[in-house]
Motif scaffolding. Sequence first.
Motif, PDB file in Angstrom:
ATOM      1  N   GLN A   1      18.989  38.127 -28.775  1.00  0.00           N
ATOM      2  CA  GLN A   1      20.418  37.879 -28.673  1.00  0.00           C
ATOM      3  C   GLN A   1      21.138  38.812 -29.633  1.00  0.00           C
ATOM      4  O   GLN A   1      20.724  38.960 -30.785  1.00  0.00           O
ATOM      5  CB  GLN A   1      20.713  36.426 -29.059  1.00  0.00           C
ATOM      6  CG  GLN A   1      22.118  36.039 -28.683  1.00  0.00           C
ATOM      7  CD  GLN A   1      22.506  34.680 -29.215  1.00  0.00           C
ATOM      8  OE1 GLN A   1      21.850  34.161 -30.114  1.00  0.00           O
ATOM      9  NE2 GLN A   1      23.574  34.137 -28.702  1.00  0.00           N
ATOM     10  N   PRO A   2      22.203  39.458 -29.172  1.00  0.00           N
ATOM     11  CA  PRO A   2      22.919  40.348 -30.096  1.00  0.00           C
ATOM     12  C   PRO A   2      23.460  39.544 -31.272  1.00  0.00           C
ATOM     13  O   PRO A   2      23.788  38.366 -31.127  1.00  0.00           O
ATOM     14  CB  PRO A   2      24.063  40.915 -29.261  1.00  0.00           C
ATOM     15  CG  PRO A   2      24.006  40.271 -27.938  1.00  0.00           C
ATOM     16  CD  PRO A   2      22.799  39.425 -27.838  1.00  0.00           C
ATOM     17  N   ASP A   3      23.529  40.185 -32.406  1.00  0.00           N
ATOM     18  CA  ASP A   3      23.992  39.511 -33.615  1.00  0.00           C
ATOM     19  C   ASP A   3      25.455  39.873 -33.836  1.00  0.00           C
ATOM     20  O   ASP A   3      25.774  40.942 -34.327  1.00  0.00           O
ATOM     21  CB  ASP A   3      23.143  39.978 -34.794  1.00  0.00           C
ATOM     22  CG  ASP A   3      23.610  39.363 -36.096  1.00  0.00           C
ATOM     23  OD1 ASP A   3      24.332  38.359 -36.039  1.00  0.00           O
ATOM     24  OD2 ASP A   3      23.256  39.883 -37.168  1.00  0.00           O
ATOM     25  N   TYR A   4      26.351  38.973 -33.434  1.00  0.00           N
ATOM     26  CA  TYR A   4      27.789  39.249 -33.525  1.00  0.00           C
ATOM     27  C   TYR A   4      28.277  38.967 -34.938  1.00  0.00           C
ATOM     28  O   TYR A   4      29.197  38.191 -35.140  1.00  0.00           O
ATOM     29  CB  TYR A   4      28.550  38.407 -32.506  1.00  0.00           C
ATOM     30  CG  TYR A   4      28.169  38.732 -31.094  1.00  0.00           C
ATOM     31  CD1 TYR A   4      28.749  39.812 -30.441  1.00  0.00           C
ATOM     32  CD2 TYR A   4      27.218  37.977 -30.417  1.00  0.00           C
ATOM     33  CE1 TYR A   4      28.384  40.135 -29.148  1.00  0.00           C
ATOM     34  CE2 TYR A   4      26.855  38.291 -29.121  1.00  0.00           C
ATOM     35  CZ  TYR A   4      27.441  39.368 -28.493  1.00  0.00           C
ATOM     36  OH  TYR A   4      27.082  39.694 -27.219  1.00  0.00           O
TER      37      TYR A   4
ATOM     38  N   LEU B 293      23.674  32.493 -25.180  1.00  0.00           N
ATOM     39  CA  LEU B 293      22.452  33.207 -24.824  1.00  0.00           C
ATOM     40  C   LEU B 293      22.468  33.483 -23.326  1.00  0.00           C
ATOM     41  O   LEU B 293      22.728  32.607 -22.524  1.00  0.00           O
ATOM     42  CB  LEU B 293      21.241  32.359 -25.197  1.00  0.00           C
ATOM     43  CG  LEU B 293      19.888  33.019 -24.950  1.00  0.00           C
ATOM     44  CD1 LEU B 293      19.749  34.285 -25.759  1.00  0.00           C
ATOM     45  CD2 LEU B 293      18.782  32.053 -25.302  1.00  0.00           C
ATOM     46  N   ASP B 294      22.201  34.709 -22.980  1.00  0.00           N
ATOM     47  CA  ASP B 294      22.246  35.113 -21.581  1.00  0.00           C
ATOM     48  C   ASP B 294      20.883  35.691 -21.257  1.00  0.00           C
ATOM     49  O   ASP B 294      20.640  36.884 -21.344  1.00  0.00           O
ATOM     50  CB  ASP B 294      23.363  36.155 -21.433  1.00  0.00           C
ATOM     51  CG  ASP B 294      23.435  36.706 -20.038  1.00  0.00           C
ATOM     52  OD1 ASP B 294      22.585  36.329 -19.204  1.00  0.00           O
ATOM     53  OD2 ASP B 294      24.329  37.510 -19.779  1.00  0.00           O
ATOM     54  N   ILE B 295      19.969  34.779 -20.930  1.00  0.00           N
ATOM     55  CA  ILE B 295      18.560  35.167 -20.864  1.00  0.00           C
ATOM     56  C   ILE B 295      18.308  36.271 -19.848  1.00  0.00           C
ATOM     57  O   ILE B 295      17.651  37.255 -20.129  1.00  0.00           O
ATOM     58  CB  ILE B 295      17.692  33.946 -20.504  1.00  0.00           C
ATOM     59  CG1 ILE B 295      17.773  32.945 -21.653  1.00  0.00           C
ATOM     60  CG2 ILE B 295      16.238  34.359 -20.310  1.00  0.00           C
ATOM     61  CD1 ILE B 295      17.137  31.635 -21.357  1.00  0.00           C
ATOM     62  N   GLU B 296      18.893  36.120 -18.692  1.00  0.00           N
ATOM     63  CA  GLU B 296      18.587  37.074 -17.627  1.00  0.00           C
ATOM     64  C   GLU B 296      18.817  38.518 -18.042  1.00  0.00           C
ATOM     65  O   GLU B 296      17.953  39.354 -17.941  1.00  0.00           O
ATOM     66  CB  GLU B 296      19.434  36.759 -16.398  1.00  0.00           C
ATOM     67  CG  GLU B 296      18.723  35.815 -15.451  1.00  0.00           C
ATOM     68  CD  GLU B 296      19.568  35.521 -14.242  1.00  0.00           C
ATOM     69  OE1 GLU B 296      19.699  36.434 -13.424  1.00  0.00           O
ATOM     70  OE2 GLU B 296      20.100  34.401 -14.157  1.00  0.00           O
TER      71      GLU B 296
ATOM     72  N   ILE C 287      15.396  34.585 -30.501  1.00  0.00           N
ATOM     73  CA  ILE C 287      15.447  33.206 -30.039  1.00  0.00           C
ATOM     74  C   ILE C 287      14.115  32.934 -29.360  1.00  0.00           C
ATOM     75  O   ILE C 287      13.660  33.748 -28.551  1.00  0.00           O
ATOM     76  CB  ILE C 287      16.560  33.006 -28.987  1.00  0.00           C
ATOM     77  CG1 ILE C 287      17.865  33.625 -29.445  1.00  0.00           C
ATOM     78  CG2 ILE C 287      16.711  31.544 -28.618  1.00  0.00           C
ATOM     79  CD1 ILE C 287      18.710  32.763 -30.306  1.00  0.00           C
ATOM     80  N   ILE C 288      13.490  31.828 -29.699  1.00  0.00           N
ATOM     81  CA  ILE C 288      12.214  31.506 -29.070  1.00  0.00           C
ATOM     82  C   ILE C 288      12.443  30.380 -28.066  1.00  0.00           C
ATOM     83  O   ILE C 288      12.951  29.312 -28.420  1.00  0.00           O
ATOM     84  CB  ILE C 288      11.181  31.049 -30.126  1.00  0.00           C
ATOM     85  CG1 ILE C 288      11.000  32.116 -31.214  1.00  0.00           C
ATOM     86  CG2 ILE C 288       9.866  30.698 -29.456  1.00  0.00           C
ATOM     87  CD1 ILE C 288      10.307  33.377 -30.794  1.00  0.00           C
ATOM     88  N   ILE C 289      12.100  30.638 -26.808  1.00  0.00           N
ATOM     89  CA  ILE C 289      12.194  29.594 -25.792  1.00  0.00           C
ATOM     90  C   ILE C 289      10.831  29.464 -25.137  1.00  0.00           C
ATOM     91  O   ILE C 289      10.294  30.443 -24.607  1.00  0.00           O
ATOM     92  CB  ILE C 289      13.276  29.928 -24.744  1.00  0.00           C
ATOM     93  CG1 ILE C 289      14.639  30.084 -25.427  1.00  0.00           C
ATOM     94  CG2 ILE C 289      13.345  28.843 -23.673  1.00  0.00           C
ATOM     95  CD1 ILE C 289      15.734  30.560 -24.507  1.00  0.00           C
TER      96      ILE C 289
END
Lengths: 819, 819
Positions: free
Chosen positions: B168-171, A246-249, B159-161
């Motif tokens: 997030q991309p779904d690879y 995950l690359d939040i930025e 994604i929940i933060i």
Amino acid sequence: RKAGFSGAKTERMFELMDGFLKNDPVSLQKDILHHVEYTVARSRFSFDDFEAYQALSHSVRDRLIERWHDTQQHFKKKDPKRRSLSNSVINLGIKDQCAEALSQLGFEYEVLAEQEGDAALGNGGLARLSACQMDSLATLDFPAWGYGLRYQYGLFRQIIIDGFQHEQPDYWLNFGNPWEIERVHVSYPVKFYGSVKEEVVNGKKCKVWIPGETVEAVAYDNPIPGYGTRNTINLRLWAAKPSEGLDIESYNTGDYINAIVNRQKAEIISNVLYPDDRSYQGKELRLKQQYFFVSASLQDIIRRFKDMHNNFDEFPDKVALQLNDTHPSISVVELMRVLLDEEHLSWKRAWNIVCKVFTFTTHTVLPEALEKVPMDLFETVLPRHLQIIYDINFAFMEELKNKIGKDYVRLSRMSIIEEGAVKNIRMANLSIVCSHTVNGVSRAHSELLKTRVFMDFYELWPEKFQYKTNGVTQRRWIVVSNPSLCALISKWLRTESWIHDVDLLTHLKNHASNPELQYEWKMVKKINKMRLAEYIETMSGVKVSLDAMFDVQIKRIHEYKRQFLNILGVIHRYDCIKNMEESDRRKVVPRVCIIGGKAPPGYEIAKKIIKLCHAVAEKINNDTDIGDLLKLVFIPDYNVSVAELVIPGSDLSQHISTAGHEASGTGSMKFLMNGCLLLATADGSTNEIIEEIGAENMFIFGAKMNEVPKLREKESTIKAPLQFRRVVRMVRDGYFGFKDYFKSLCDTVENGKDFYLLGSDFTSYLEAQAAADRAYVDKEKWCKMSILSTAGSGRFSSDRTIEDYAEKTWGIKPCKLPL
Amino acid sequence: RKAGFSGAKTERMFELMDGFLKNDPVSLQKDILHHVEYTVARSRFSFDDFEAYQALSHSVRDRLIERWHDTQQHFKKKDPKRRSLSNSVINLGIKDQCAEALSQLGFEYEVLAEQEGDAALGNGGLARLSACQMDSLATLDFPAWGYGLRYQYGLFRQIIIDGFQHEQPDYWLNFGNPWEIERVHVSYPVKFYGSVKEEVVNGKKCKVWIPGETVEAVAYDNPIPGYGTRNTINLRLWAAKPSEGLDIESYNTGDYINAIVNRQKAEIISNVLYPDDRSYQGKELRLKQQYFFVSASLQDIIRRFKDMHNNFDEFPDKVALQLNDTHPSISVVELMRVLLDEEHLSWKRAWNIVCKVFTFTTHTVLPEALEKVPMDLFETVLPRHLQIIYDINFAFMEELKNKIGKDYVRLSRMSIIEEGAVKNIRMANLSIVCSHTVNGVSRAHSELLKTRVFMDFYELWPEKFQYKTNGVTQRRWIVVSNPSLCALISKWLRTESWIHDVDLLTHLKNHASNPELQYEWKMVKKINKMRLAEYIETMSGVKVSLDAMFDVQIKRIHEYKRQFLNILGVIHRYDCIKNMEESDRRKVVPRVCIIGGKAPPGYEIAKKIIKLCHAVAEKINNDTDIGDLLKLVFIPDYNVSVAELVIPGSDLSQHISTAGHEASGTGSMKFLMNGCLLLATADGSTNEIIEEIGAENMFIFGAKMNEVPKLREKESTIKAPLQFRRVVRMVRDGYFGFKDYFKSLCDTVENGKDFYLLGSDFTSYLEAQAAADRAYVDKEKWCKMSILSTAGSGRFSSDRTIEDYAEKTWGIKPCKLPL
């Protein structure tokens, strides 16, 4: 997450499988049709050659996989010290069965085999060398792993339009690759950029690299079978994929689409092969490719080591890492980094391990051609590695000062860091300092290393320096590419053992003058010349006579390889014939001069040489005055498949680099194995070939390695021979057209700028050519020389190279899978 | 290049194959182990669940391929009119055999099935609708082909933060996709940019499009099996690859590496799914995606047509093309272009064909939401298409003037080209003009089309307008996702025929009051609630009581879908309970409120709704005062797999969009099939559900479609009810924290800006919720309502939708493969 492997289940699984796949034609047919229907997903009543090829490949792959599993299993059990397709069919020993199976289904094995493209994953001889060495490693049962990059686009395809080279990317994977196995779950994160922080872990200060970018390396496995053994080793290639982390930025800026498109660029790392292995630009992408390859491979090697061992001090007993040129040399720093920052070993312990693990082979002949990476680029891409290099270099400089005193000139020459306006990292110095052995690739090359390239280091550590003359595998270069010759050799030696015990070839010497062998030998050559003549006609429309001597120079186009010298020689020959009396013409030995090779895309002079070849060919081939006495042909898109066709059909082959410029040269060895005579300078491995075959069976010419520097000094003051000036003048004056375009090419060999000494070697080149003409007229003599060439080629098998490495450099032993 | 298919060879090939693969457990086991060893390339003694899943998938795929071949063969023979994995196991009818085969090998079918990721190739209900329709097309034996894009990355993972959504991309393809078959040789060039020239061909003036960029579209086939039939149709997805064509200009600049990296960008076209199907930005990439999809699909359709026919006038007899929303509407222009410029038909003849081929289904409810493409973008990317649009529009305007006179206001409304400072192409107008039928997706939607969205066109061509209420497939939404209910239904109906003859479900009505069925019905619900409760605990750590009513709202987060209304209702319930006497609390029906859904990445308000849900949940779930009386749970990363788990475990489900905003809505139908009661507004298809189930068996509330416009007018003058203002005030005042962050969210429903009428519907919403509470207390009544819901759901099967389309819109007939 492994489940279900209790005793009863295992037994059931065992029961359900038939043991090994069968190799009789009917079993093969069933398998092929099964793959047509279920793997290729075509109806069994409607599939074409390509689909049949895919199905055949998958059937062969199934058999490879069986042996490969067993080999890995066996290596694991024995835990030896390790190191990192038509061929498959031969090595599996099922070529005849496949051919029979296919023919009953209405397909021809040869036609199907041609459906396969080359996996052009490297460029020039260096890449093909690795393939030969992998073949030898497998055949000799060594526990080895190969690593590389899975380039989306291999070496460009050369397209010739109006005589000019154009480059087209090679989309070889677009049509699938049945030989590889994607390992979706074998993947490692590879880090780039960012910064280094200091942290305290368990009371110890540690460096922690906070990366700015992470890319995933995914493994693709390619089984490599040995010949005459069940051992099947692995070539693991890495492909770059966007990291799943995950690359939040970057993802919370709202512009989701752009964020993904950017991330997608990760794949570029393994997309494209740099098409020139002799010029190193300090490009970011190149450095990222190198580190990507190194980091993934080391993570894989360390993971496997840790599966079975928990003390890193045992690492050198179990792992030998071979640096093939400086491209992977960042791995010495990477291993230090892992041991220091991730395994938390002390510097001393880590350094001790690193120094026992690496061996370095260089392919460079000129100090100025050694790879350098600009320091600021290094600092941006691999900040932690730069710190470690500083530390390694500091320790090395201290040690050196103790030994040689404050000789700052020499210290600065040997430093890993090059000072100056632009600071650079010297990758070769780094490799030498950290490796326990440094290998050259021929005896002559070794001399150059000691006296020119690494003189300072040789003085310091003479014991580190060795050499292993390169070799090529007879499995590919005789068995696969020249089946008629293969059968003939086996017949006369009364055994096929020479395929894995190549020294047996010397016994051919006993029969070299036997007229019966000579007769058959000439027949084989004729068949191969016919095949080549057909190819030439298809490719270029030029009809060539089979009575002519086929004179071949195929290799990368480079000034030092002197294709220009060859072309000037052809012009000279043309000029002579034009000026001859009719009666003299009858005595001329007819020639077909064949040139092929790719020019690096940015190398203007090399591209002009290609154009010149076409311009001269245009003139000569259309001159009715000349007829069959002389033809010049350029074979486009030279690659391994083309080589397999051209080499067996050649009479004479040219290896005419300026002495001191070719480190080894493996092309000559392939011709030698196929009984072609060599016209060559005493450069690289040719010196050793002379020892083996005898100069009387070759056509050697030109300045020797030790004469070259003096000739260069004198060059501007001495006039080139008249013959030379005349042919260059013809080009300059536009005799072949494109006068302006060829001007800069002519400038490279005139007016005191003839760095590669074409002028000063020209006379002896013409003499060697004349000697070849004379020899060709005496058919028996020529044939004997040809047989002796093949008979003496055994020393240049990669089997011998690999045995040398295993014994003298890596310290590994065979680990044979029991039958 | 097809070879070897003479009589004798064919016979041999036939002999060699065993006919169909067998489906007994031992045969399946053998196949699975074979795939483990040779396809997945793992040892049969060492493979994990994921590898077992891959092997199982390949074994199932083999069986799919058999049927699929036969189907294609049969369609070809009959040449009917066409139209463009757990499910596989069910439809192949081999689930039990697979489960048995695996269990003997120590694996669980359920565990393996979970290894598969969703192929999230679309977003929201519209994408899932297509999947349901493909399933129905296959099951009903229609000769159909589906086309789409093979996105490298499907819909993002949520994604929940800290309660905030991150994307997030779904690879999904990183782990391979055993269901697809790459067709390396089925590929078409797709052109972009460039210019249009005029040329004379055979004496006729022709337009020739000289493209500026060419990208290759490569086919990936996905077999779609029908249930209870051997028919297996194809979903062909296109991936973009760099074109192999030689591109001299860009490759001869010397910077080879950069040239390749640039060319590589072609792949971006099919890389990423736009995550929002309700907002259309005039982005270049989006337009390129659409045209890429359309051009490749049409080339494929035309190639197949030309294989068997040579007169294009027969095209409409053999091909019906369904435009699913305006995304592929450029295909009408593309077909014109092909017929005019490539097939050289006259305009009249071409136009005549186009008008008979296309049918258009719209999913839009608001005129302002219709897709527009800026003209200058269009001109750059598709210059020839713009010319054709001009010509189509000119002809249309002329025709219109003849009919309605010079009513320029109306003419300009109906024009395909929107004039103004920025000119746009109106994709919907284009689609209507060129299609013979325009479909809405529910009766209510159809009314909106006639009176609001396409009023002008309805007046002109009333006969074009139809509607087909959307449906969902009971195979996915009962058989796959609720096996216990499936078994129960079959038991009480004494047949499994309802799986393909869904009207049979109505017979459940006869047993709705039978205590025995009710008992078993409740048991099934309990099992499914347990499964859901476990999942909730795993995902969020919240323990929920099985006695509570599970109240679910899962769907895309959008203001018009009013998740905010739901949350405000939860706050109200919480507030009431807090202020209750202990004795009253005992009467409260315990609730678990479940919300799930993704917010489009750029949609700030939707993201705030997600955060609010988490903030409120945090408060309520940790309030010991409340205990099991009320829980609020947000289920992250809502997708089809999650839906399959959540829907069967729900008691009540909410479909509470502002009336007039949901065109159809298919979520409600899935709940209905699973016997969940609906709490809903009279929007979209809900109106038809009311007809079928009866309002007395549902909880209907809120303003009706025709009341909404008036309410909006009055909205700014009327005060929202006190209860509503109170709960909004709680959010505004920071009762749940994040006061500043939630301010703009509160602003959307207060101060006269309550566009979606949360305030005016709040009172009736609370009443409907209270009615649901009362009903839930009477277990028998609730269970009867539940049974009646399932019993009445048959009308909402996609089987019915597809039969409607086939008969009334496409004019196609089933083409069943004989057994």
